[in-house]
Design an enzyme around this catalytic site. Sequence first.
Site, PDB file in Angstrom:
ATOM      1  N   ASP A  66       1.171  -1.238  -0.174  1.00  0.00           N
ATOM      2  CA  ASP A  66       0.048   0.009  -0.063  1.00  0.00           C
ATOM      3  C   ASP A  66       0.630   0.709   0.138  1.00  0.00           C
ATOM      4  O   ASP A  66       0.298   1.949  -0.882  1.00  0.00           O
ATOM      5  CB  ASP A  66      -0.704   0.031   1.112  1.00  0.00           C
ATOM      6  CG  ASP A  66      -2.090  -0.900   1.021  1.00  0.00           C
ATOM      7  OD1 ASP A  66      -2.039  -2.074   0.080  1.00  0.00           O
ATOM      8  OD2 ASP A  66      -3.102  -1.390   2.146  1.00  0.00           O
ATOM      9  N   ARG A  84       0.061   6.571  17.188  1.00  0.00           N
ATOM     10  CA  ARG A  84       0.037   7.430  16.135  1.00  0.00           C
ATOM     11  C   ARG A  84       1.302   8.879  16.739  1.00  0.00           C
ATOM     12  O   ARG A  84       1.651   9.007  15.265  1.00  0.00           O
ATOM     13  CB  ARG A  84      -1.158   7.937  15.313  1.00  0.00           C
ATOM     14  CG  ARG A  84      -1.950   6.222  15.478  1.00  0.00           C
ATOM     15  CD  ARG A  84      -1.009   5.397  14.500  1.00  0.00           C
ATOM     16  NE  ARG A  84      -1.267   4.250  13.598  1.00  0.00           N
ATOM     17  CZ  ARG A  84      -0.844   3.386  13.401  1.00  0.00           C
ATOM     18  NH1 ARG A  84       0.333   3.218  13.719  1.00  0.00           N
ATOM     19  NH2 ARG A  84      -1.883   2.828  12.623  1.00  0.00           N
ATOM     20  N   ASP A 139      -7.037   6.349  12.086  1.00  0.00           N
ATOM     21  CA  ASP A 139      -5.656   6.893  12.072  1.00  0.00           C
ATOM     22  C   ASP A 139      -5.705   8.332  11.699  1.00  0.00           C
ATOM     23  O   ASP A 139      -4.608   8.463  11.971  1.00  0.00           O
ATOM     24  CB  ASP A 139      -5.128   5.644  11.718  1.00  0.00           C
ATOM     25  CG  ASP A 139      -4.416   4.387  12.516  1.00  0.00           C
ATOM     26  OD1 ASP A 139      -4.416   4.840  13.792  1.00  0.00           O
ATOM     27  OD2 ASP A 139      -4.277   3.918  12.239  1.00  0.00           O
TER      28      ASP A 139
END
Length: 483
Positions: free
Chosen positions: A95, A175, A204
């Site tokens: 990805d 994160r 996210d």
Amino acid sequence: CVCARRWTLSRAHVAHARHPAPRAHTARNQTMVFASLAIRPPAACAPRRVNASSAAPAKVTRSITSGAKRAAVRTRAGPSGDVKKVVLAYSGGLDTSIILKWLQDTYGCEVVTFTADLGQGEELEPARKKAEQFGVKQIFIDDLREEFVRDYVFPMFRANAVYEGTYLLGTSIARPLIAKRQIEIAKMVGADAVCHGATGKGNDQVRFELGYYGFKPDVKGIAPWREWDLNSRTKLLAYADANGIPVAQSKRQDAPYSTDANLLHISYEGNALEDPWVEYSEDMFTRSVSPENAPDTPTYIEVEFEKGDPVAIDGVRYSPAEMLTKLNQLGGDNGIGRLDIVESRFVGMKSRGVYETPGGTVLMHIRRALETICLDRGESHYKDQMMPQYAELIYNGFWFSPEREMMQAAIDKCSESVTGTVRAKLYKGNVIVVGRKAKNSLYDDKLSTFEEDGGAYDQKDAAGFIKLQALRLRTLRVARGDQ
């Protein structure tokens, strides 16, 4: 994965080992690769435990690709405007490799890659080689495990933070650090944009971008999943094939779930797990045995704490990352830390997730046990009142908010008294506390004993205490009667 969940088919694709241990720090882990100059990492991000006399200087590499042949980086407007240079949170997976090429094609900009080692248990050097194949000149691979546990995981655990009563926030807490480091790199290299690979449906995207804007309000955030039309696996694979992006045969098939991993946990979501009535498959777990297959003999451990943080197990001291790695091993071996929940996403939908958090589960139980003898009732209860809001702030991406920092100051203040030792029994999925002690313990057996206490406590005093507590209730009943 530093920026997007990885789709996986087997245990081998999730992690290379059940208990990923901290690798030796090397200068290569944090080397910046430039085509035109060679410099060493600045002191602020230099790897720990590197002997200065033996550390090798940064290597200079020159990419030989069609993109690198251009005399100057051309700039054109993409879906969200003009961009000259972007820092991409890059895992090296399919990805983010597609995103890398898409950024080059769509924005015509220079791409800087940043790969974070948060203890996800996979080799990260392949990410460097893939980035070089795309003509990337500036490549950052940072070992952030110690910082992650010391400055993010442990402060969160001092608060006993649990989201919606169950979730230990393993993805949420990673994160902010990734976002902070991305912005640091963006400032260092003069980038005007940052990019992540989170989808437009999840939490996210919010967590990354709140971190971005909190550190650099004028930065441009690029979220390809909200901009491109590659909205299916078929389109992604077609784009990869058309642009010469290698795709493993296993990636061409529908994966049963997506995963996200770091030193605190590993999560599984999507596809085969989307029906909350269907039981998960046992073979997907990588960090724990099932409680049924755990040893029939319990494992006893003694964990020492200083000012709220664990520092030693059975007399052996560990660094923060080493401590969490050891707790993961102990918990996983005894079938501890599995969780199957449906949670409320910040963006408004419900989501089912299956988690493995062996070390964090052990830590949560034994920490609270020590607090019971180290914290005053008022301190403890006030912490418990703050905790749900604190946990929600982290879940929603507000780690760097002033209100979280205000709460953290109070939490850290009362944690100064949480120093002592807890003895626990780990057995078939359970963490059973069997002992706790502390030099500053508030537990006084002379006061609590049912035997003769030598006058330490006069039981007659309780009568007046009870009458005063009952005064408002008695007054209420007299005034209102039976209404």
